[in-house]
Design an enzyme around this catalytic site. Sequence first.
Site, PDB file in Angstrom:
ATOM      1  CE1 TYR A 192       1.039  -0.314   4.632  1.00 35.95           C
ATOM      2  CE2 TYR A 192       0.090   1.961   4.220  1.00 35.95           C
ATOM      3  CZ  TYR A 192       0.695   1.109   5.105  1.00 35.95           C
ATOM      4  OH  TYR A 192       1.428   1.181   6.205  1.00 35.95           O
ATOM      5  CD  GLU A 227      10.054   2.167  10.277  1.00 36.85           C
ATOM      6  OE1 GLU A 227       9.995   3.121   9.690  1.00 36.85           O
ATOM      7  OE2 GLU A 227       9.731   1.010  10.037  1.00 36.85           O
ATOM      8  CG  LEU A 260       8.139   2.755   4.623  1.00 37.08           C
ATOM      9  CD1 LEU A 260       7.818   1.218   3.741  1.00 37.08           C
ATOM     10  CD2 LEU A 260       6.906   3.241   5.045  1.00 37.08           C
ATOM     11  CE  LYS A 316       3.258   3.211   3.417  1.00 39.27           C
ATOM     12  NZ  LYS A 316       3.415   3.487   4.587  1.00 39.27           N
TER      13      LYS A 316
HETATM   14  N1  PDD Z   1       3.146   5.428   7.154  1.00 39.85           N
HETATM   15  N2  PDD Z   1       7.593   4.187   8.740  1.00 39.85           N
HETATM   16  C1  PDD Z   1       6.506   3.437   8.980  1.00 39.85           C
HETATM   17  C2  PDD Z   1       6.678   2.245   9.657  1.00 39.85           C
HETATM   18  C3  PDD Z   1       5.403   4.175   8.319  1.00 39.85           C
HETATM   19  O1  PDD Z   1       4.280   3.355   8.414  1.00 39.85           O
HETATM   20  C4  PDD Z   1       5.288   5.279   7.749  1.00 39.85           C
HETATM   21  C5  PDD Z   1       4.165   5.888   7.068  1.00 39.85           C
HETATM   22  C6  PDD Z   1       6.548   6.159   7.765  1.00 39.85           C
HETATM   23  C7  PDD Z   1       6.850   7.475   6.856  1.00 39.85           C
HETATM   24  O2  PDD Z   1       6.776   7.147   5.393  1.00 39.85           O
HETATM   25  P1  PDD Z   1       6.075   8.388   4.340  1.00 39.85           P
HETATM   26  O3  PDD Z   1       7.159   9.601   4.832  1.00 39.85           O
HETATM   27  O4  PDD Z   1       6.587   7.841   3.090  1.00 39.85           O
HETATM   28  O5  PDD Z   1       4.938   8.692   4.662  1.00 39.85           O
HETATM   29  C8  PDD Z   1       7.622   5.504   8.186  1.00 39.85           C
HETATM   30  C9  PDD Z   1       1.733   5.840   6.646  1.00 39.85           C
HETATM   31  C10 PDD Z   1       1.293   7.214   6.773  1.00 39.85           C
HETATM   32  C11 PDD Z   1       0.610   4.874   6.936  1.00 39.85           C
HETATM   33  O6  PDD Z   1       0.678   3.511   7.420  1.00 39.85           O
HETATM   34  O7  PDD Z   1      -0.659   5.445   7.336  1.00 39.85           O
END
Ligand code: PDD
Length: 285
Positions: A33, A179, A203, A147
């Site tokens: 996703y 993270e 991620l 992801k």
């Molecule tokens: N998640 N790390 C994790 C585990 C995450 O789920 C996310 C973002 C990030 C940040 O990634 P980005 O900058 O590409 O949004 C880091 C999304 C927002 C979610 O699962 O809803």
Amino acid sequence: MPDVAFINGTFVPLAEAKVSIEDRGFQFGDGVYEVIRTYRGRPFALEGHLARLHRSATALDLALPYSNAEWTDYVREGIKRASYPEAKIYIQVTRGVAPRDHAYSAETTPTVVMTVREFHPLDRSLQAAGVEAMTIEDIRWGRCDIKSVNLLANVLARQQVRQAQVFEAILIKEGLVTEGAVSNVMVVQRGTVVTAPEGPRILSGVTRATVLNLARSEGLPVQERFVSQADLYHADEVFLTGTTVEVLAVVRIDGKIIGGGRPGPIVQRLAACFTSRVSSPLALA
Ligand code: PDD
């Protein structure tokens, strides 16, 4: 305007959107996703999100059914139909519908689902004051760079966050900060911005990449290496990056005050740079 859903090439009202109970996303979490948000009605860093969607899908041997041009058209169309001031776009691609069997067939057609909902940006007062976090053991699998929709460890962490009435969980694997449960974590140590390296433990956030580039262009030293939990508590500044949180100072972790208990100068500077970056038409698709 109702929330918009999209299934396999067709837009439908969200309430009417349905997938089979034999979808492998439902039965195995066999899918990937992305979450993208708009600024002034245009998607931010869409290319970066689509590139990561490709990487995640490839890692699962899943062929994405659309080209980047087609994804871009669908995302734009969804935003137009929803017509919210700001929208959150959720894209999910699963391996598709098949009788339940762990092993998969290359013949299965992927299921593509997209939703477009209203996005409510974080309260500005949170940005000004910073937020509180708690550490939680990182019990996730060995491919956090994918992801994937398998988010059970994140779900449990976010529930602990809710119960503790803090903002985010900072995940700790073997004594090291990986993270956040829905964000990346950065710390400032004597003027250097430090964050966990890309690889299977995190991620690779689209916001993380944007912020590291901004830090470099601001002349700030950047190091991509792990920080221990002990060093986290003693950092000059700690902050989160992510699509939904943008750049957000953490001022208390596990009840311990970080830095001076207020957003420090570097996070404030990077948050300001990020705000001007997302105001640039070039960053928006
Ligand atoms: N998640 N790390 C994790 C585990 C995450 O789920 C996310 C973002 C990030 C940040 O990634 P980005 O900058 O590409 O949004 C880091 C999304 C927002 C979610 O699962 O809803």
